[in-house]
Design a protein around this motif. Structure first.
Motif, PDB file in Angstrom:
ATOM      1  N   UNK A  37       0.628  -1.353  -0.138  1.00 46.33           N
ATOM      2  CA  UNK A  37      -0.057  -0.135  -0.058  1.00 46.33           C
ATOM      3  C   UNK A  37       0.906   1.372  -0.205  1.00 46.33           C
ATOM      4  N   UNK A  38       1.820   1.344   0.775  1.00 42.13           N
ATOM      5  CA  UNK A  38       2.787   2.493   1.050  1.00 42.13           C
ATOM      6  C   UNK A  38       3.344   2.689  -0.548  1.00 42.13           C
ATOM      7  N   UNK A  39       3.847   1.648  -0.963  1.00 43.40           N
ATOM      8  CA  UNK A  39       4.543   1.874  -2.498  1.00 43.40           C
ATOM      9  C   UNK A  39       3.331   1.979  -3.672  1.00 43.40           C
ATOM     10  N   UNK A  40       2.139   1.951  -3.296  1.00 46.49           N
ATOM     11  CA  UNK A  40       1.093   2.099  -4.253  1.00 46.49           C
ATOM     12  C   UNK A  40       1.036   0.947  -5.411  1.00 46.49           C
ATOM     13  N   UNK A  51      -0.345  -9.497  -5.413  1.00 49.12           N
ATOM     14  CA  UNK A  51       1.095  -8.852  -5.307  1.00 49.12           C
ATOM     15  C   UNK A  51       1.764  -9.356  -4.157  1.00 49.12           C
ATOM     16  N   UNK A  52       1.076  -9.849  -3.012  1.00 49.08           N
ATOM     17  CA  UNK A  52       1.633 -10.074  -1.796  1.00 49.08           C
ATOM     18  C   UNK A  52       2.307 -11.494  -2.013  1.00 49.08           C
ATOM     19  N   UNK A  53       1.924 -12.509  -2.800  1.00 50.27           N
ATOM     20  CA  UNK A  53       2.338 -13.733  -3.232  1.00 50.27           C
ATOM     21  C   UNK A  53       3.536 -13.709  -3.920  1.00 50.27           C
ATOM     22  N   UNK A  54       3.394 -12.350  -4.896  1.00 57.18           N
ATOM     23  CA  UNK A  54       4.803 -12.086  -5.749  1.00 57.18           C
ATOM     24  C   UNK A  54       6.148 -11.752  -4.823  1.00 57.18           C
ATOM     25  N   UNK A  55       5.597 -11.082  -3.687  1.00 56.48           N
ATOM     26  CA  UNK A  55       6.655 -10.830  -2.866  1.00 56.48           C
ATOM     27  C   UNK A  55       7.297 -11.902  -2.209  1.00 56.48           C
ATOM     28  N   UNK A 109       9.090  -1.881  -3.300  1.00 59.32           N
ATOM     29  CA  UNK A 109       8.429  -2.611  -2.168  1.00 59.32           C
ATOM     30  C   UNK A 109       9.475  -3.362  -1.384  1.00 59.32           C
ATOM     31  N   UNK A 110      10.181  -4.262  -2.262  1.00 61.04           N
ATOM     32  CA  UNK A 110      11.207  -5.047  -1.732  1.00 61.04           C
ATOM     33  C   UNK A 110      12.201  -4.309  -0.803  1.00 61.04           C
ATOM     34  N   UNK A 111      12.458  -3.261  -1.189  1.00 66.19           N
ATOM     35  CA  UNK A 111      13.538  -2.167  -0.497  1.00 66.19           C
ATOM     36  C   UNK A 111      12.787  -1.761   0.783  1.00 66.19           C
ATOM     37  N   UNK A 112      11.479  -1.559   0.469  1.00 72.54           N
ATOM     38  CA  UNK A 112      10.635  -1.091   1.968  1.00 72.54           C
ATOM     39  C   UNK A 112      10.629  -2.132   3.097  1.00 72.54           C
ATOM     40  N   UNK A 119      15.395  -2.530  10.558  1.00 70.67           N
ATOM     41  CA  UNK A 119      14.995  -1.853  11.807  1.00 70.67           C
ATOM     42  C   UNK A 119      14.657  -2.775  12.882  1.00 70.67           C
ATOM     43  N   UNK A 120      13.802  -3.745  12.547  1.00 71.22           N
ATOM     44  CA  UNK A 120      13.040  -4.483  13.560  1.00 71.22           C
ATOM     45  C   UNK A 120      13.904  -5.448  14.085  1.00 71.22           C
TER      46      UNK A 120
END
Length: 276
Positions: A37-40, A51-55, A109-112, A119-120
């Motif tokens: 969503x953040x990356x549109x 798209x989530x499966x593609x990730x 999205x992969x960079x995000x 960070x976590x």
């Protein structure tokens, strides 16, 4: 890139599904959807390939580099369904559909997701020395598919025998020494971006509780000065011809010296930086 195996040897095993499940547990479906969503680039229509499966498919390709795209995609869907059930829907897959879906997904999205995961990541036993988190900076290159867009973006390395067969990415990473986990990465073209330039882009990731190691090719007066200004502690190798006269001997056998930008500065004793 050519693949020599079209299917998983012996078919999908429980361990294969567990590998996908491990990816999903460490990078949750909710996080993936937020990043999309953040990356549109989130899925808007039910008929689209999820798209989530593609990730997760992009992640799984690193685990199964010699297996056909369709086989890896089916493995990812089945592995995700064992955790998330009907939240992950089926999709008709073909190599062409997967390639088109990856093009629409993009790299942002992969960079995000990488930034979120880095960070976590909690600090673990063995990460520290004297209260500092021990990190290392190093660089390398990676071959990428020989395609026009990659050639334009990254270029071909030049050598004594001519041009390389594939375009190459040059990257520099800040890695945790204990676990070898990459916490920050900067990438560029092998022709246009030097390791020093990419390393400077890592400096914002140097907090004052970090001990950063680097090899001798990273040292330079300006580079050292700017890295010290981040507040991090530095332990860098230097070339054997660097002038480091013993100025103040220390009890442990080491000593203090001073580095200068030039011989002129050394003669006039100006712009020096004290080093151990």
């Amino acid at each position: 890139m050519a693949r020599t195996e079209a299917t998983l040897p012996g078919g999908a095993r429980l361990a294969d599904y567990l590998a996908v499940g491990y990816l999903a547990l460490n990078c949750s479906l909710g996080e993936v959807k937020e990043a999309l969503v953040k990356c549109g680039v989130h899925t808007r229509l039910r008929r689209d390939m999820p798209r989530e499966v593609l990730v997760y498919f992009v992640m799984a390709m690193c685990l199964y580099p010699r297996v056909a795209y369709e086989e890896v995609f089916r493995l990812v869907i089945e592995g995700l369904r064992r955790i998330y059930g009907d939240q992950v829907r089926d999709a008709q897959v073909s190599k062409a559909a997967i390639s088109q879906g990856r093009a629409r997904l993009g790299w942002q999205v992969m960079r995000e997701l990488f930034a979120r995961q880095a960070a976590q990541r909690p600090r673990t036993a063995g990460d520290d020395y004297a209260g500092y988190r021990v990190m290392s900076v190093d660089g390398s290159t990676l071959d990428v598919p020989d395609e026009k867009v990659n050639a334009e973006a990254f270029g071909y390395a030049q050598g004594g025998r001519g041009e390389a067969a594939y375009p190459q990415i040059r990257f520099v990473a800040l890695a945790e020494c204990a676990t070898h986990a990459l916490c920050e990465v900067q990438m560029g073209g092998v022709c246009d971006d030097s390791e020093h330039a990419l390393t400077r882009q890592l400096f914002p990731a140097f907090p004052d509780d970090m001990l950063v190691l680097a090899d001798r090719l990273f040292y330079g007066y300006d580079m050292w000065r700017d890295a010290v200004a981040t507040g991090a502690k530095l332990l860098w190798r230097v070339k054997s011809n660097l002038r480091l006269p013993c100025e103040v001997p220390l009890a442990d056998g080491s000593y203090l010296s001073t580095v200068y930008a030039s011989d002129t500065d050394r003669r006039h004793q100006r712009n020096g930086m004290r080093v151990r």
